[in-house]
Scaffold this motif. Structure first.
Motif, PDB file in Angstrom:
ATOM      1  N   GLU A  14      40.999  58.128  36.188  1.00 53.13           N
ATOM      2  CA  GLU A  14      42.192  57.175  35.764  1.00 53.13           C
ATOM      3  C   GLU A  14      42.675  55.901  36.345  1.00 53.13           C
ATOM      4  OE1 GLU A  14      44.188  59.612  38.940  1.00 53.13           O
ATOM      5  OE2 GLU A  14      42.658  59.877  36.633  1.00 53.13           O
ATOM      6  N   TRP A  15      41.963  55.846  37.038  1.00 55.83           N
ATOM      7  CA  TRP A  15      41.470  54.559  38.470  1.00 55.83           C
ATOM      8  C   TRP A  15      40.071  53.421  38.257  1.00 55.83           C
ATOM      9  CZ3 TRP A  15      46.116  52.797  40.314  1.00 55.83           C
ATOM     10  CH2 TRP A  15      46.899  53.647  40.160  1.00 55.83           C
ATOM     11  N   ALA A  16      39.638  54.252  37.990  1.00 54.28           N
ATOM     12  CA  ALA A  16      37.855  53.707  37.564  1.00 54.28           C
ATOM     13  C   ALA A  16      37.657  52.757  36.843  1.00 54.28           C
ATOM     14  CB  ALA A  16      37.008  54.954  36.872  1.00 54.28           C
ATOM     15  N   ILE A  17      38.076  51.839  36.073  1.00 57.37           N
ATOM     16  CA  ILE A  17      38.198  50.115  35.772  1.00 57.37           C
ATOM     17  C   ILE A  17      38.819  49.668  36.881  1.00 57.37           C
ATOM     18  CG2 ILE A  17      39.376  48.594  34.566  1.00 57.37           C
ATOM     19  CD1 ILE A  17      39.003  50.721  31.365  1.00 57.37           C
ATOM     20  N   GLY A  18      40.018  50.071  37.333  1.00 57.82           N
ATOM     21  CA  GLY A  18      40.833  49.436  38.559  1.00 57.82           C
ATOM     22  C   GLY A  18      39.272  49.212  39.805  1.00 57.82           C
ATOM     23  N   ILE A  19      38.785  50.393  40.002  1.00 63.35           N
ATOM     24  CA  ILE A  19      38.060  51.103  41.587  1.00 63.35           C
ATOM     25  C   ILE A  19      36.595  50.173  41.030  1.00 63.35           C
ATOM     26  CG2 ILE A  19      37.045  52.027  42.105  1.00 63.35           C
ATOM     27  CD1 ILE A  19      38.686  54.233  42.349  1.00 63.35           C
ATOM     28  N   SER A  20      36.465  50.239  39.890  1.00 63.65           N
ATOM     29  CA  SER A  20      35.220  48.574  39.515  1.00 63.65           C
ATOM     30  C   SER A  20      35.682  47.358  39.725  1.00 63.65           C
ATOM     31  CB  SER A  20      35.163  49.017  37.908  1.00 63.65           C
ATOM     32  OG  SER A  20      33.308  48.236  37.824  1.00 63.65           O
ATOM     33  N   LEU A  21      36.407  46.837  39.262  1.00 69.50           N
ATOM     34  CA  LEU A  21      37.415  45.438  39.510  1.00 69.50           C
ATOM     35  C   LEU A  21      36.966  45.558  40.862  1.00 69.50           C
ATOM     36  CD1 LEU A  21      40.044  45.206  36.687  1.00 69.50           C
ATOM     37  CD2 LEU A  21      36.979  44.570  36.699  1.00 69.50           C
ATOM     38  N   LEU A  22      38.219  45.932  41.652  1.00 66.41           N
ATOM     39  CA  LEU A  22      37.717  46.258  43.350  1.00 66.41           C
ATOM     40  C   LEU A  22      36.520  46.238  43.675  1.00 66.41           C
ATOM     41  CD1 LEU A  22      39.488  46.085  45.663  1.00 66.41           C
ATOM     42  CD2 LEU A  22      39.530  48.452  45.840  1.00 66.41           C
ATOM     43  N   LEU A  23      35.331  46.997  43.578  1.00 68.09           N
ATOM     44  CA  LEU A  23      34.572  46.827  44.088  1.00 68.09           C
ATOM     45  C   LEU A  23      33.912  45.644  43.884  1.00 68.09           C
ATOM     46  CD1 LEU A  23      33.146  50.778  43.849  1.00 68.09           C
ATOM     47  CD2 LEU A  23      33.734  49.231  45.507  1.00 68.09           C
ATOM     48  N   ASN A  24      33.795  45.208  42.330  1.00 69.23           N
ATOM     49  CA  ASN A  24      33.298  43.873  42.823  1.00 69.23           C
ATOM     50  C   ASN A  24      33.022  42.566  43.065  1.00 69.23           C
ATOM     51  OD1 ASN A  24      30.577  43.455  40.414  1.00 69.23           O
ATOM     52  ND2 ASN A  24      32.322  44.960  38.667  1.00 69.23           N
ATOM     53  N   ILE A  25      34.894  42.431  43.146  1.00 75.88           N
ATOM     54  CA  ILE A  25      35.913  41.435  43.556  1.00 75.88           C
ATOM     55  C   ILE A  25      34.573  41.401  45.230  1.00 75.88           C
ATOM     56  CG2 ILE A  25      38.018  41.085  44.832  1.00 75.88           C
ATOM     57  CD1 ILE A  25      39.234  41.582  41.881  1.00 75.88           C
ATOM     58  N   ILE A  26      34.456  42.752  46.238  1.00 77.71           N
ATOM     59  CA  ILE A  26      34.397  42.827  47.540  1.00 77.71           C
ATOM     60  C   ILE A  26      32.985  42.252  47.785  1.00 77.71           C
ATOM     61  CG2 ILE A  26      33.680  44.493  49.134  1.00 77.71           C
ATOM     62  CD1 ILE A  26      35.966  46.335  48.139  1.00 77.71           C
ATOM     63  N   ILE A  27      32.107  43.248  46.582  1.00 80.79           N
ATOM     64  CA  ILE A  27      30.857  42.034  46.615  1.00 80.79           C
ATOM     65  C   ILE A  27      30.927  40.958  46.220  1.00 80.79           C
ATOM     66  CG2 ILE A  27      28.876  42.317  44.862  1.00 80.79           C
ATOM     67  CD1 ILE A  27      29.595  45.319  44.392  1.00 80.79           C
ATOM     68  N   ALA A  28      31.385  39.996  45.791  1.00 83.94           N
ATOM     69  CA  ALA A  28      31.364  39.190  45.331  1.00 83.94           C
ATOM     70  C   ALA A  28      31.667  38.451  46.507  1.00 83.94           C
ATOM     71  CB  ALA A  28      31.964  38.028  44.014  1.00 83.94           C
ATOM     72  N   VAL A  29      32.808  38.554  47.850  1.00 82.75           N
ATOM     73  CA  VAL A  29      33.095  37.971  48.923  1.00 82.75           C
ATOM     74  C   VAL A  29      32.094  38.395  49.626  1.00 82.75           C
ATOM     75  CG1 VAL A  29      34.903  37.853  50.142  1.00 82.75           C
ATOM     76  CG2 VAL A  29      35.970  38.006  48.001  1.00 82.75           C
ATOM     77  N   LEU A  30      32.162  39.411  50.033  1.00 85.26           N
ATOM     78  CA  LEU A  30      30.196  39.376  51.019  1.00 85.26           C
ATOM     79  C   LEU A  30      29.770  38.754  50.218  1.00 85.26           C
ATOM     80  CD1 LEU A  30      30.711  43.192  51.210  1.00 85.26           C
ATOM     81  CD2 LEU A  30      31.442  41.925  52.944  1.00 85.26           C
ATOM     82  N   GLY A  31      28.729  38.569  49.325  1.00 83.93           N
ATOM     83  CA  GLY A  31      27.867  37.321  48.638  1.00 83.93           C
ATOM     84  C   GLY A  31      27.498  37.545  48.717  1.00 83.93           C
ATOM     85  N   VAL A  32      26.126  38.590  49.677  1.00 82.31           N
ATOM     86  CA  VAL A  32      25.437  38.983  50.027  1.00 82.31           C
ATOM     87  C   VAL A  32      24.893  40.745  49.100  1.00 82.31           C
ATOM     88  CG1 VAL A  32      24.256  37.866  51.730  1.00 82.31           C
ATOM     89  CG2 VAL A  32      25.163  40.101  51.773  1.00 82.31           C
ATOM     90  N   VAL A  33      25.664  41.164  49.101  1.00 83.48           N
ATOM     91  CA  VAL A  33      25.555  42.491  48.434  1.00 83.48           C
ATOM     92  C   VAL A  33      24.967  42.768  46.925  1.00 83.48           C
ATOM     93  CG1 VAL A  33      26.485  44.713  47.934  1.00 83.48           C
ATOM     94  CG2 VAL A  33      26.994  43.645  49.863  1.00 83.48           C
ATOM     95  N   PRO A  34      24.050  42.927  45.836  1.00 87.97           N
ATOM     96  CA  PRO A  34      23.672  43.376  45.053  1.00 87.97           C
ATOM     97  C   PRO A  34      24.361  44.165  43.814  1.00 87.97           C
ATOM     98  CG  PRO A  34      22.293  44.317  46.036  1.00 87.97           C
ATOM     99  CD  PRO A  34      22.535  43.922  47.115  1.00 87.97           C
ATOM    100  N   SER A  35      24.778  43.793  42.454  1.00 82.83           N
ATOM    101  CA  SER A  35      25.960  44.430  42.378  1.00 82.83           C
ATOM    102  C   SER A  35      25.131  45.168  40.954  1.00 82.83           C
ATOM    103  CB  SER A  35      27.539  43.573  41.420  1.00 82.83           C
ATOM    104  OG  SER A  35      25.767  42.363  40.314  1.00 82.83           O
ATOM    105  N   VAL A  36      24.554  45.551  41.129  1.00 84.18           N
ATOM    106  CA  VAL A  36      23.217  46.064  40.399  1.00 84.18           C
ATOM    107  C   VAL A  36      23.793  47.586  39.930  1.00 84.18           C
ATOM    108  CG1 VAL A  36      21.380  46.431  41.508  1.00 84.18           C
ATOM    109  CG2 VAL A  36      21.480  46.777  38.963  1.00 84.18           C
TER     110      VAL A  36
END
Length: 181
Positions: A14-36
């Protein structure tokens, strides 16, 4: 990594979309982790089109959050650190249509690190609106290509095998090229 994210999605569906969005934000802020790996998890969990849409939203939100974060924390960083990327340096002084075009085109190029584009835009004079629009639109073709690749590899169909074969050949060529003086 994809398997861990999938387990997490299933556990908290039930939280999967929110979790995915949060993980994408963390990946983007880190700037070096690939999102694939996250794109793969999204496609496997939500299906191709819904997973691609969730990945697109996450990468777009992540880019904007990173932009704001970098702008607040790194506005005064020296341009010298970006001199290795002349196209990115052009972005520092760009605004309006020029900034939009530069960000859009840099997002289309797979070999230009996404975090670097966000960082250069954030310490430059680009407005957040122009950045968000150009960045999001520029991510569409790259993300569709990434989603297509991930989908075909995870389905292990003929296209996936060809894609992996080409990636393997490129990697072998790169290693041989690096060892030859």
């Amino acid at each position: 990594m994809t398997d861990s994210v999938l387990v997490f999605f299933k556990e908290y569906s039930e939280w999967a979309i929110g979790i995915s969005l949060l993980l994408n934000i963390i990946i983007a802020v880190l700037g070096v982790v690939p999102s694939v790996f996250l794109t793969a998890a999204n496609i496997l969990f939500f299906g191709f089109w819904n997973g691609t849409a969730v990945s697109f939203a996450g990468e777009s939100f992540g880019a904007v959050v990173s932009f704001v974060f970098y702008r607040k924390g790194f506005q005064n960083v020296s341009r010298q650190k970006l001199m290795r990327y002349p196209r990115v340096v052009n972005l520092l002084d760009a605004s309006g249509k020029e900034a939009f075009t530069l960000i859009f085109s840099l997002r289309l190029l797979p070999f230009v690190p996404s975090g670097l584009v966000t960082f250069a835009a954030a310490i430059g004079s680009v407005s957040i609106g122009i950045f968000a629009a150009a960045s999001s639109l520029g991510k569409i073709p790259a993300l569709l290509l990434e989603a297509f690749t991930v989908y075909n590899i995870t389905e292990w169909n003929r296209e996936g095998k060809v894609i992996l074969g080409v990636i393997a050949l490129i990697a072998i060529y790169g290693m041989v090229k690096k060892k030859t003086p």
